[in-house]
Design a protein around this motif. Structure first.
Motif, mmCIF file in Angstrom:
data_model
loop_
_atom_site.group_PDB
_atom_site.id
_atom_site.type_symbol
_atom_site.label_atom_id
_atom_site.label_comp_id
_atom_site.label_asym_id
_atom_site.label_seq_id
_atom_site.Cartn_x
_atom_site.Cartn_y
_atom_site.Cartn_z
ATOM 1 N N THR A 1 -107.529 61.911 -47.264
ATOM 2 C CA THR A 1 -106.248 61.209 -47.367
ATOM 3 C C THR A 1 -106.441 59.920 -48.158
ATOM 4 O OG1 THR A 1 -106.574 59.888 -45.351
ATOM 5 C CG2 THR A 1 -105.550 62.065 -45.092
ATOM 6 N N GLY A 2 -105.315 59.317 -48.543
ATOM 7 C CA GLY A 2 -105.357 58.006 -49.175
ATOM 8 C C GLY A 2 -104.965 58.028 -50.636
ATOM 9 N N GLY A 3 -104.643 56.847 -51.148
ATOM 10 C CA GLY A 3 -104.212 56.695 -52.521
ATOM 11 C C GLY A 3 -105.367 56.472 -53.480
ATOM 12 N N PRO A 4 -105.048 56.154 -54.745
ATOM 13 C CA PRO A 4 -106.076 56.041 -55.786
ATOM 14 C C PRO A 4 -106.716 54.656 -55.845
ATOM 15 C CG PRO A 4 -103.924 55.727 -56.756
ATOM 16 C CD PRO A 4 -103.681 56.033 -55.300
ATOM 17 N N ILE B 1 -108.760 55.198 -46.281
ATOM 18 C CA ILE B 1 -108.175 54.571 -47.459
ATOM 19 C C ILE B 1 -106.662 54.731 -47.332
ATOM 20 C CG2 ILE B 1 -107.895 54.711 -49.960
ATOM 21 C CD1 ILE B 1 -110.807 55.527 -50.136
ATOM 22 N N ARG B 2 -105.967 53.626 -47.268
ATOM 23 C CA ARG B 2 -104.521 53.682 -47.032
ATOM 24 C C ARG B 2 -103.802 54.362 -48.191
ATOM 25 N NH1 ARG B 2 -105.617 48.111 -44.708
ATOM 26 N NH2 ARG B 2 -105.549 48.427 -42.439
ATOM 27 N N ASP B 3 -102.579 54.807 -47.921
ATOM 28 C CA ASP B 3 -101.858 55.689 -48.843
ATOM 29 C C ASP B 3 -101.476 55.031 -50.161
ATOM 30 O OD1 ASP B 3 -101.764 57.987 -47.026
ATOM 31 O OD2 ASP B 3 -100.433 56.731 -45.824
ATOM 32 N N GLY B 4 -101.417 53.694 -50.194
ATOM 33 C CA GLY B 4 -101.085 53.001 -51.430
ATOM 34 C C GLY B 4 -102.266 52.779 -52.342
ATOM 35 N N GLY B 5 -103.454 53.162 -51.902
ATOM 36 C CA GLY B 5 -104.646 53.038 -52.735
ATOM 37 C C GLY B 5 -105.316 51.677 -52.622
ATOM 38 N N VAL B 6 -106.254 51.433 -53.527
ATOM 39 C CA VAL B 6 -107.112 50.240 -53.480
ATOM 40 C C VAL B 6 -107.000 49.479 -54.794
ATOM 41 C CG1 VAL B 6 -109.467 49.378 -53.175
ATOM 42 C CG2 VAL B 6 -108.712 51.431 -51.937
ATOM 43 N N THR C 1 -100.828 49.860 -47.917
ATOM 44 C CA THR C 1 -99.935 50.901 -47.422
ATOM 45 C C THR C 1 -99.053 51.366 -48.584
ATOM 46 O OG1 THR C 1 -98.154 49.375 -46.821
ATOM 47 C CG2 THR C 1 -99.878 49.783 -45.166
ATOM 48 N N ALA C 2 -98.371 52.478 -48.379
ATOM 49 C CA ALA C 2 -97.483 52.984 -49.433
ATOM 50 C C ALA C 2 -96.386 51.971 -49.752
ATOM 51 C CB ALA C 2 -96.884 54.317 -48.996
ATOM 52 N N ASP C 3 -95.853 51.305 -48.718
ATOM 53 C CA ASP C 3 -94.802 50.310 -48.934
ATOM 54 C C ASP C 3 -95.343 49.102 -49.710
ATOM 55 O OD1 ASP C 3 -92.940 51.853 -47.671
ATOM 56 O OD2 ASP C 3 -93.047 50.778 -45.753
ATOM 57 N N GLU C 4 -96.541 48.663 -49.371
ATOM 58 C CA GLU C 4 -97.128 47.520 -50.084
ATOM 59 C C GLU C 4 -97.370 47.862 -51.549
ATOM 60 O OE1 GLU C 4 -99.597 45.451 -46.389
ATOM 61 O OE2 GLU C 4 -100.535 47.007 -47.608
ATOM 62 N N ALA D 1 -95.709 50.051 -53.319
ATOM 63 C CA ALA D 1 -94.421 50.137 -53.991
ATOM 64 C C ALA D 1 -93.886 48.754 -54.325
ATOM 65 C CB ALA D 1 -93.419 50.893 -53.103
ATOM 66 N N ARG D 2 -94.059 47.793 -53.408
ATOM 67 C CA ARG D 2 -93.613 46.418 -53.669
ATOM 68 C C ARG D 2 -94.408 45.807 -54.814
ATOM 69 N NH1 ARG D 2 -93.129 46.119 -47.938
ATOM 70 N NH2 ARG D 2 -95.169 45.092 -47.763
ATOM 71 N N ASP D 3 -95.717 46.067 -54.841
ATOM 72 C CA ASP D 3 -96.550 45.558 -55.943
ATOM 73 C C ASP D 3 -96.088 46.112 -57.288
ATOM 74 O OD1 ASP D 3 -98.061 44.071 -54.247
ATOM 75 O OD2 ASP D 3 -99.957 45.131 -54.603
ATOM 76 N N GLU D 4 -95.804 47.412 -57.286
ATOM 77 C CA GLU D 4 -95.371 48.070 -58.527
ATOM 78 C C GLU D 4 -94.030 47.513 -58.997
ATOM 79 O OE1 GLU D 4 -95.683 50.433 -61.806
ATOM 80 O OE2 GLU D 4 -97.208 50.100 -60.251
ATOM 81 N N ALA D 5 -93.125 47.275 -58.052
ATOM 82 C CA ALA D 5 -91.802 46.763 -58.418
ATOM 83 C C ALA D 5 -91.880 45.334 -58.941
ATOM 84 C CB ALA D 5 -90.880 46.820 -57.203
ATOM 85 N N ALA D 6 -92.894 44.578 -58.493
ATOM 86 C CA ALA D 6 -93.024 43.187 -58.910
ATOM 87 C C ALA D 6 -93.669 43.044 -60.279
ATOM 88 C CB ALA D 6 -93.824 42.412 -57.870
ATOM 89 N N ARG D 7 -94.231 44.102 -60.804
ATOM 90 C CA ARG D 7 -94.940 44.015 -62.089
ATOM 91 C C ARG D 7 -93.949 44.014 -63.269
ATOM 92 N NH1 ARG D 7 -99.996 48.175 -60.916
ATOM 93 N NH2 ARG D 7 -101.048 46.832 -59.424
#
Length: 303
Positions: A22-25, A62-67, A292-295, A297-303
């Motif tokens: 499990t986990g993100g990239p 490894i959380r779903d939003g990756g590292v 996390t997946a939410d974190e 997504a927030r990082d991606e939206a802030a870019r």
């Protein structure tokens, strides 16, 4: 990014590299050619970029939003075994516990059999003072060669690492590239017999043929984590496809398509129930890293 002789991969999937699957990239996955390559890369990497080591992917969520930052994975170039003398081996940081213990057996060195029972690689053993069946890494470690986050190469002794139960003072972002370990003289047949005994005990008591991360919680002083979990009524407890093992209650398993969020939430629910039942607060042994997946997504939206 600094130039490297190893492999550098952007947005690299990590789930397939972990035991839970499990986990993100990883934002960047770096597989160095050797210790020199790793040191040069880290010394040229901007200080603000976080660095995390990844071994065989056991004892890890490894959380779903990756590292974010760089994940360093030691490949075949770090899995060698060198005999130093009749009782001492130098093991690459990427060497598995199975290879370490079998190499010791082949050289007639006893005392390293327990490494076979620990899921993971030598670098992780050194960092976490891995142990099982009454022995720990601190009992056999002579020294460890380490590349610090700055790129500086250092040698640490057990005293430097200030070992305690499943803990060391190895600095954050440091990568163990090799470890020298010393055992005692033994008969290869007797060593193999002890390794077989350990394997049989693990097979009988642990869910080895499932997607799991190994022991989930540290044993509190004078207690066994699995007994506390069992007494709290958590055997078989599930959230989605994440479940507390029926076979060994200190193991969480992925029964199919669990997310890292479900596995971590299950672990936290177990901790809550154990605290309510016994007044004891379990401490995670499995590392939980990343976003996390939410974190994410927030990082991606802030870019």
């Amino acid at each position: 990014m600094p130039e490297t002789r190893g492999r550098l991969t952007a947005n690299a999937p990590l789930a397939k590299l972990t035991w839970f699957k499990t986990g993100g990239p990883a934002e960047l996955l770096f597989e160095p050619a050797d210790a020199g390559d790793l040191a040069a890369f880290l010394s040229a990497l901007p200080e603000w970029v976080p660095v995390m080591g990844l071994g065989l992917g056991s004892n890890l969520i490894i959380r779903d939003g990756g590292v974010n930052g760089v994940v360093v994975r030691l490949g075949k170039g770090f899995s060698g075994v060198e005999k130093i003398d009749g009782l001492t081996l130098k093991l690459g940081g990427g060497t598995s516990g199975v290879l370490a213990s079998s190499s010791a057996r082949d050289h007639g060195i006893a005392g390293l059999e327990f490494l076979k029972s620990i899921p993971g690689s030598v670098g992780g053993f050194v960092r976490m003072n891995g142990g099982a069946y009454g022995r720990e890494v601190k009992d056999i470690l002579v020294e460890a060669e380490v590349v610090l986050r700055s790129g500086e190469r250092r040698v640490f002794t057990p005293d430097d690492l200030n070992y305690s139960y499943r803990h060391s003072d190895l600095p954050e972002g440091a990568i163990v590239t090799s470890a020298t370990m010393r055992g005692e003289r033994g008969d290869p047949a007797a060593i193999q017999s002890e390794m077989d005994r350990i394997s049989e005990a693990r097979e009988a008591s642990q869910p080895l043929r499932t997607k799991t991360g190994g022991s989930t919680f540290k044993n509190p002083p004078g207690e066994r984590a699995w007994e506390l979990v069992d007494r709290a009524g958590c055997r078989g407890l599930a959230i989605g496809d994440a479940q507390v093992s029926e076979k060994h209650t200190n193991f969480l398993i992925n029964n199919g398509n669990a997310t890292s969020a479900e596995i971590e939430a299950l672990g936290e629910e177990v901790r809550r129930r154990v605290l309510e039942n016994s007044g004891i607060e379990l401490e995670w042994e499995i590392r939980r890293v990343g976003l996390t997946a939410d974190e994410a997504a927030r990082d991606e939206a802030a870019r």
